[in-house]
Design a protein around this motif. Structure first.
Motif, PDB file in Angstrom:
ATOM      1  N   ILE A   1     -32.548 -13.794 -21.273  1.00 39.07           N
ATOM      2  CA  ILE A   1     -31.338 -13.203 -21.834  1.00 39.07           C
ATOM      3  C   ILE A   1     -30.153 -14.139 -21.657  1.00 39.07           C
ATOM      4  O   ILE A   1     -29.362 -14.361 -22.578  1.00 39.07           O
ATOM      5  N   VAL A   2     -30.011 -14.707 -20.463  1.00 38.96           N
ATOM      6  CA  VAL A   2     -28.917 -15.644 -20.194  1.00 38.96           C
ATOM      7  C   VAL A   2     -28.991 -16.821 -21.160  1.00 38.96           C
ATOM      8  O   VAL A   2     -27.977 -17.237 -21.750  1.00 38.96           O
ATOM      9  N   GLU A   3     -30.171 -17.366 -21.341  1.00 36.50           N
ATOM     10  CA  GLU A   3     -30.344 -18.507 -22.237  1.00 36.50           C
ATOM     11  C   GLU A   3     -30.015 -18.129 -23.686  1.00 36.50           C
ATOM     12  O   GLU A   3     -29.372 -18.919 -24.411  1.00 36.50           O
ATOM     13  N   LEU A   4     -30.452 -16.957 -24.097  1.00 39.66           N
ATOM     14  CA  LEU A   4     -30.190 -16.534 -25.461  1.00 39.66           C
ATOM     15  C   LEU A   4     -28.705 -16.270 -25.696  1.00 39.66           C
ATOM     16  O   LEU A   4     -28.172 -16.596 -26.767  1.00 39.66           O
ATOM     17  N   VAL A   5     -28.024 -15.682 -24.722  1.00 39.32           N
ATOM     18  CA  VAL A   5     -26.586 -15.447 -24.868  1.00 39.32           C
ATOM     19  C   VAL A   5     -25.841 -16.775 -24.959  1.00 39.32           C
ATOM     20  O   VAL A   5     -24.903 -16.930 -25.769  1.00 39.32           O
ATOM     21  N   GLU A   6     -26.244 -17.744 -24.155  1.00 39.06           N
ATOM     22  CA  GLU A   6     -25.628 -19.068 -24.242  1.00 39.06           C
ATOM     23  C   GLU A   6     -25.859 -19.674 -25.617  1.00 39.06           C
ATOM     24  O   GLU A   6     -24.955 -20.274 -26.216  1.00 39.06           O
ATOM     25  N   ARG A   7     -27.069 -19.505 -26.145  1.00 40.93           N
ATOM     26  CA  ARG A   7     -27.385 -20.015 -27.474  1.00 40.93           C
ATOM     27  C   ARG A   7     -26.544 -19.309 -28.533  1.00 40.93           C
ATOM     28  O   ARG A   7     -26.017 -19.945 -29.464  1.00 40.93           O
ATOM     29  N   CYS A   8     -26.392 -18.013 -28.416  1.00 45.54           N
ATOM     30  CA  CYS A   8     -25.574 -17.264 -29.362  1.00 45.54           C
ATOM     31  C   CYS A   8     -24.120 -17.721 -29.321  1.00 45.54           C
ATOM     32  O   CYS A   8     -23.458 -17.844 -30.366  1.00 45.54           O
ATOM     33  N   THR A   9     -23.617 -17.967 -28.133  1.00 45.26           N
ATOM     34  CA  THR A   9     -22.245 -18.443 -27.984  1.00 45.26           C
ATOM     35  C   THR A   9     -22.052 -19.772 -28.718  1.00 45.26           C
ATOM     36  O   THR A   9     -21.053 -19.989 -29.408  1.00 45.26           O
TER      37      THR A   9
END
Length: 304
Positions: free
Chosen positions: A259-267
């Motif tokens: 989730i952390v990685e995906l949120v960073e990617r979304c940002t």
């Protein structure tokens, strides 16, 4: 003791924030009433205890907080598209007893997106046809309709694929999909399909021009929401026999880290969109934020 706080002593920013939240809740109240009217129009579609007043309220709140700059009329189609997604999920995940049942649902939906009239005994198809016809009133739909049709196909296919995984495990003891394969099937959440409809229905020319890019970012956001949902609904999914990301990993920390990685990617992906499509970039960011807060305490479904 005087328990009534004079308005003059309340900080202006608190008044402003509360007023805005109240306005958004009013949008949601209008949306909930419309959804309840839709449910009454399709009594065979919204069956079962999960389709309670709280579900309609939760849908309308999520859509209203995601795009609070819209009017109730602008959010109407998005709310109804979410309702279609929940009804689709219910029919495939819980009502279907065989692959033939699943195939009937999928075939009906695909026929509608291709422009055909739904069968009279197919309430899910009739709702989808109404949504299709509403979208067709937007001039840009002539050019953007393929994006919506593709999103619907991906959604129904993803839900059918999850049904296959779950059923193969229950009947034959087949292995579950891997974590990556499961996450790649996140269209079963029916988030991007709603976003595509929302952008066609409410978007300006620049939004329509960048629709393909917005869809690509939405797919990443959808994966975040898939995992946030799974963390919140693990116990219920066990009870209902659903798949859940936590069943596919050795340690919950793996899901948390993803989730952390995906949120960073979304940002990273949202930053370039903020220039030409600031409202749509904000809309996607608010979806992550709303879901992260909402799923701390509850989820959309009621009791089965």
């Amino acid at each position: 003791m005087n328990l009534v706080t004079p308005l003059s002593t309340v900080l202006p920013d608190q008044l402003s924030a509360a007023a805005e939240q109240g306005r958004i809740c009013a949008l949601a109240a209008q949306g909930q009433r419309d959804l309840q009217r839709q449910a009454a129009r399709f009594p065979d579609l919204c069956t079962g205890r999960p389709f309670d007043a709280a579900l309609f309220s939760n849908i309308a709140l999520a859509i209203s907080f995601g795009a609070p700059w819209c009017t109730a009329e602008q959010l109407r189609l998005s709310n109804r598209m979410v309702l279609w997604g929940f009804a689709l999920d219910w029919r495939i995940d819980y009502l279907a007893k065989s692959r033939a049942d699943v195939d009937r649902v999928v075939t009906g939906a695909l026929a509608v997106v291709e422009g055909r009239s739904p069968d009279a005994d197919d309430p899910l198809g009739r709702l989808l046809a109404e949504l299709r016809d509403d979208l067709a009133t937007v001039p840009a739909f002539a050019a953007l309709g393929d994006a919506w049709r593709a999103a619907v196909r991906r959604t129904v296919t993803a839900m059918a694929r999850e049904w296959d995984w779950k059923t193969a495990r229950q009947r034959d003891g087949a292995p579950l999909p891997g974590f990556a394969e499961y996450l790649a099937n996140a269209d079963n959440l029916a988030c991007t399909v709603v976003n595509v409809a929302h952008w066609i229905w409410t978007g300006d020319a620049e939004t329509h021009r960048r629709l393909d890019r917005l869809v690509a970012v939405s797919d990443e956001v959808q994966r975040v929401l898939r995992l946030v949902n799974d963390l919140a609904t693990y116990e219920r999914d066990l009870e209902w026999g659903d798949l859940n990301a936590l069943l596919l990993v050795a340690d919950r920390a793996e899901v948390d880290q993803r989730i952390v990685e995906l949120v960073e990617r979304c940002t990273e992906l949202l930053a370039p969109l903020s220039g030409g499509c600031p409202l749509q970039a904000t809309y996607l960011a608010r979806q992550i934020g709303f879901s992260s807060g909402f799923y701390r305490s509850t989820d959309f479904w009621g009791q089965r």
